[in-house]
Design a protein around this motif. Structure first.
Motif, PDB file in Angstrom:
ATOM      1  N   MET A 136      17.176  -8.566   3.711  1.00  0.00           N
ATOM      2  CA  MET A 136      16.589  -7.503   2.900  1.00  0.00           C
ATOM      3  C   MET A 136      17.654  -6.524   2.421  1.00  0.00           C
ATOM      4  O   MET A 136      17.611  -6.050   1.284  1.00  0.00           O
ATOM      5  CB  MET A 136      15.520  -6.763   3.697  1.00  0.00           C
ATOM      6  N   ASN A 137      18.637  -6.226   3.271  1.00  0.00           N
ATOM      7  CA  ASN A 137      19.726  -5.340   2.842  1.00  0.00           C
ATOM      8  C   ASN A 137      20.537  -5.958   1.722  1.00  0.00           C
ATOM      9  O   ASN A 137      20.960  -5.258   0.786  1.00  0.00           O
ATOM     10  CB  ASN A 137      20.638  -5.023   4.037  1.00  0.00           C
ATOM     11  N   LEU A 138      20.761  -7.267   1.782  1.00  0.00           N
ATOM     12  CA  LEU A 138      21.491  -7.951   0.715  1.00  0.00           C
ATOM     13  C   LEU A 138      20.702  -7.902  -0.591  1.00  0.00           C
ATOM     14  O   LEU A 138      21.271  -7.624  -1.664  1.00  0.00           O
ATOM     15  CB  LEU A 138      21.755  -9.404   1.120  1.00  0.00           C
ATOM     16  N   ILE A 175       0.831  -1.209   0.000  1.00  0.00           N
ATOM     17  CA  ILE A 175       0.000   0.000   0.000  1.00  0.00           C
ATOM     18  C   ILE A 175       0.863   1.256   0.000  1.00  0.00           C
ATOM     19  O   ILE A 175       0.623   2.194  -0.768  1.00  0.00           O
ATOM     20  CB  ILE A 175      -0.943  -0.021   1.227  1.00  0.00           C
ATOM     21  N   GLU A 176       1.881   1.265   0.851  1.00  0.00           N
ATOM     22  CA  GLU A 176       2.728   2.459   0.904  1.00  0.00           C
ATOM     23  C   GLU A 176       3.544   2.632  -0.367  1.00  0.00           C
ATOM     24  O   GLU A 176       3.825   3.759  -0.784  1.00  0.00           O
ATOM     25  CB  GLU A 176       3.643   2.416   2.123  1.00  0.00           C
ATOM     26  N   ALA A 177       3.891   1.515  -1.021  1.00  0.00           N
ATOM     27  CA  ALA A 177       4.637   1.613  -2.277  1.00  0.00           C
ATOM     28  C   ALA A 177       3.752   2.138  -3.401  1.00  0.00           C
ATOM     29  O   ALA A 177       4.146   3.057  -4.141  1.00  0.00           O
ATOM     30  CB  ALA A 177       5.213   0.252  -2.648  1.00  0.00           C
ATOM     31  N   VAL A 178       2.555   1.586  -3.544  1.00  0.00           N
ATOM     32  CA  VAL A 178       1.664   1.994  -4.642  1.00  0.00           C
ATOM     33  C   VAL A 178       1.201   3.430  -4.471  1.00  0.00           C
ATOM     34  O   VAL A 178       1.373   4.278  -5.357  1.00  0.00           O
ATOM     35  CB  VAL A 178       0.455   1.036  -4.734  1.00  0.00           C
ATOM     36  N   ILE A 179       0.619   3.743  -3.308  1.00  0.00           N
ATOM     37  CA  ILE A 179       0.081   5.088  -3.094  1.00  0.00           C
ATOM     38  C   ILE A 179       1.204   6.106  -2.933  1.00  0.00           C
ATOM     39  O   ILE A 179       1.162   7.196  -3.515  1.00  0.00           O
ATOM     40  CB  ILE A 179      -0.854   5.101  -1.875  1.00  0.00           C
ATOM     41  N   ILE A 229      16.131   4.460  -6.336  1.00  0.00           N
ATOM     42  CA  ILE A 229      17.134   3.827  -5.477  1.00  0.00           C
ATOM     43  C   ILE A 229      16.946   4.173  -3.997  1.00  0.00           C
ATOM     44  O   ILE A 229      16.876   3.282  -3.156  1.00  0.00           O
ATOM     45  CB  ILE A 229      18.551   4.188  -5.971  1.00  0.00           C
ATOM     46  N   PRO A 230      16.854   5.449  -3.602  1.00  0.00           N
ATOM     47  CA  PRO A 230      16.634   5.729  -2.170  1.00  0.00           C
ATOM     48  C   PRO A 230      15.280   5.236  -1.671  1.00  0.00           C
ATOM     49  O   PRO A 230      15.152   4.831  -0.509  1.00  0.00           O
ATOM     50  CB  PRO A 230      16.733   7.257  -2.089  1.00  0.00           C
ATOM     51  N   VAL A 231      14.273   5.245  -2.544  1.00  0.00           N
ATOM     52  CA  VAL A 231      12.951   4.758  -2.140  1.00  0.00           C
ATOM     53  C   VAL A 231      12.996   3.255  -1.907  1.00  0.00           C
ATOM     54  O   VAL A 231      12.394   2.736  -0.957  1.00  0.00           O
ATOM     55  CB  VAL A 231      11.899   5.107  -3.216  1.00  0.00           C
ATOM     56  N   LEU A 232      13.697   2.538  -2.781  1.00  0.00           N
ATOM     57  CA  LEU A 232      13.836   1.091  -2.620  1.00  0.00           C
ATOM     58  C   LEU A 232      14.537   0.751  -1.311  1.00  0.00           C
ATOM     59  O   LEU A 232      14.156  -0.195  -0.609  1.00  0.00           O
ATOM     60  CB  LEU A 232      14.610   0.512  -3.800  1.00  0.00           C
ATOM     61  N   THR A 233      15.561   1.523  -0.963  1.00  0.00           N
ATOM     62  CA  THR A 233      16.266   1.305   0.304  1.00  0.00           C
ATOM     63  C   THR A 233      15.322   1.471   1.487  1.00  0.00           C
ATOM     64  O   THR A 233      15.318   0.663   2.418  1.00  0.00           O
ATOM     65  CB  THR A 233      17.440   2.290   0.430  1.00  0.00           C
ATOM     66  N   PHE A 234      14.506   2.491   1.429  1.00  0.00           N
ATOM     67  CA  PHE A 234      13.557   2.742   2.523  1.00  0.00           C
ATOM     68  C   PHE A 234      12.521   1.631   2.618  1.00  0.00           C
ATOM     69  O   PHE A 234      12.229   1.136   3.712  1.00  0.00           O
ATOM     70  CB  PHE A 234      12.865   4.084   2.298  1.00  0.00           C
ATOM     71  N   LEU A 235      11.974   1.210   1.481  1.00  0.00           N
ATOM     72  CA  LEU A 235      10.941   0.171   1.493  1.00  0.00           C
ATOM     73  C   LEU A 235      11.493  -1.159   1.983  1.00  0.00           C
ATOM     74  O   LEU A 235      10.825  -1.898   2.717  1.00  0.00           O
ATOM     75  CB  LEU A 235      10.346   0.006   0.087  1.00  0.00           C
ATOM     76  N   GLY A 236      12.710  -1.493   1.574  1.00  0.00           N
ATOM     77  CA  GLY A 236      13.301  -2.767   1.982  1.00  0.00           C
ATOM     78  C   GLY A 236      13.535  -2.852   3.470  1.00  0.00           C
ATOM     79  O   GLY A 236      13.205  -3.857   4.118  1.00  0.00           O
ATOM     80  N   THR A 237      14.107  -1.804   4.034  1.00  0.00           N
ATOM     81  CA  THR A 237      14.364  -1.806   5.474  1.00  0.00           C
ATOM     82  C   THR A 237      13.070  -1.632   6.269  1.00  0.00           C
ATOM     83  O   THR A 237      12.980  -2.071   7.420  1.00  0.00           O
ATOM     84  CB  THR A 237      15.340  -0.678   5.851  1.00  0.00           C
ATOM     85  N   ASP A 238      12.079  -1.011   5.656  1.00  0.00           N
ATOM     86  CA  ASP A 238      10.820  -0.784   6.357  1.00  0.00           C
ATOM     87  C   ASP A 238      10.042  -2.077   6.569  1.00  0.00           C
ATOM     88  O   ASP A 238       9.229  -2.165   7.491  1.00  0.00           O
ATOM     89  CB  ASP A 238       9.958   0.202   5.553  1.00  0.00           C
ATOM     90  N   VAL A 258       7.468   7.840   2.012  1.00  0.00           N
ATOM     91  CA  VAL A 258       7.771   7.386   0.657  1.00  0.00           C
ATOM     92  C   VAL A 258       7.366   8.443  -0.362  1.00  0.00           C
ATOM     93  O   VAL A 258       8.098   8.723  -1.322  1.00  0.00           O
ATOM     94  CB  VAL A 258       7.055   6.050   0.369  1.00  0.00           C
ATOM     95  N   SER A 259       6.191   9.039  -0.168  1.00  0.00           N
ATOM     96  CA  SER A 259       5.725  10.079  -1.084  1.00  0.00           C
ATOM     97  C   SER A 259       6.671  11.265  -1.114  1.00  0.00           C
ATOM     98  O   SER A 259       7.060  11.752  -2.180  1.00  0.00           O
ATOM     99  CB  SER A 259       4.317  10.530  -0.660  1.00  0.00           C
TER     100      SER A 259
END
Length: 308
Positions: free
Chosen positions: A290-292, A108-112, A231-240, A190-191
């Motif tokens: 997830m970091n890997l 949800i947070e990724a799509v919206i 790239i920075p968004v992907l880092t945030f989503l992965g660790t989140d 994320v937005s």
């Protein structure tokens, strides 16, 4: 690539040992009697305390205790609670629900969040940009438990769009409302992160070069701008993802979800250090993996990154 993956896996070993040792020390070095209250209102017999102390190796040095625990952990044994239940079985019962809830929240947070960030980042200032900024500030400033109670009452009890309480075997639809509540704060971040990243990359040299070459705008945005901005968004989503699984105590409590968050909360109240340690160690493993995965996805998004 294979050599890089092997090197990263080897690097995870000291990180895993260091973090789990720190967690173990923080949980078990807390002052107080961990067996207090196990015998009801009366004090436990000295023989019982001695037996429990030896069973959980609490008569050993904290370093020895940790390595004994680590040896059992490497064999898949997360230990047993003071009441004799297997921590591994408790996690096995609760963990799938928390994973489903966390995945729904991340989705949800990724799509919206991405959609709002891309639109405001591409089209700049205006009504939509101001609307998204105000909405995200609203979500950031309101505590999650307030958002959860309001949406539960409004959409669950009043409008009856979603089930207000989630059972033991929830469907995807059942988890939509608690997933939105759990991911609402991260969705706002994320937005804003996507909007800032796109606005920054729009002024980059490679964007001006692509425009000078006469490439179509759709290709410039889709291939160059969005991939580099992700790239920075992907880092945030992965660790989140790991944060959501461990930090869902409030959301699971509001919607009655029998997940890992509730398990940790119950263990803290009962002073079950074995359960708390087992769950947190599992979350550490999720964070490291997830970091890997995120590191490997960097090369897919940005062609300038190569793992030789």
């Amino acid at each position: 690539m294979g050599r890089y993956v092997l090197r990263r896996l080897l690097q995870l070993i000291p990180v895993f040992v260091g973090t789990t040792f720190l967690i173990y020390v923080l949980v078990w070095a807390v002052p107080g009697d961990p067996f207090a209250g196990m015998c009801g209102e009366r004090r436990c017999e000295p023989g019982f305390i001695q037996m429990m102390t030896e069973k959980y190796n609490m008569d050993e040095n904290i370093v020895v205790q940790y390595f004994l625990y680590l040896g059992n952990l490497l064999q898949g044994d997360f230990g047993t609670t003071f009441s004799g239940l297997s921590v591994g079985e408790l996690i096995e019962l609760r963990y799938p629900v928390s994973v489903q809830l966390a995945l729904v929240a991340v989705g949800i947070e990724a799509v919206i969040g991405l959609a709002a960030g891309i639109l405001t980042g591409l089209y700049g200032r205006g009504f939509l940009d101001n609307l998204v900024l105000v909405a995200t500030l609203f979500l950031i400033s309101i505590p999650v438990f307030v958002t959860g109670f309001v949406l539960q009452i409004l959409m669950g009890f009043e409008l009856e769009w979603f089930p207000p309480v989630v059972g033991t075997d929830p469907s995807f639809y059942d988890l939509l409302l608690p997933g939105f509540v759990l991911g609402s704060l991260s969705m706002a971040y994320v937005s804003r992160l996507t909007r800032t990243s796109i606005a920054e990359n729009t002024r980059a040299d490679y964007m001006r070069t692509a425009l000078a070459k006469g490439q179509p705008k759709r290709r410039i945005v889709g291939v160059h701008l969005l991939r580099n901005s992700a790239i920075p968004v992907l880092t945030f989503l992965g660790t989140d993802l790991g944060s959501l699984m461990g930090g869902a105590i409030v959301t699971e409590g509001i919607f009655g979800i029998p997940g890992v968050g509730g398990l940790v909360y119950e263990a803290i109240l009962q002073k079950e250090g074995v359960t708390v340690t087992g769950v947190v160690v599992l979350l550490v493993i999720v964070f490291l993996l997830m970091n890997l995965i995120i590191d490997l996805l960097y090369a897919v998004l940005d062609p300038r990154i190569r793992y030789d």
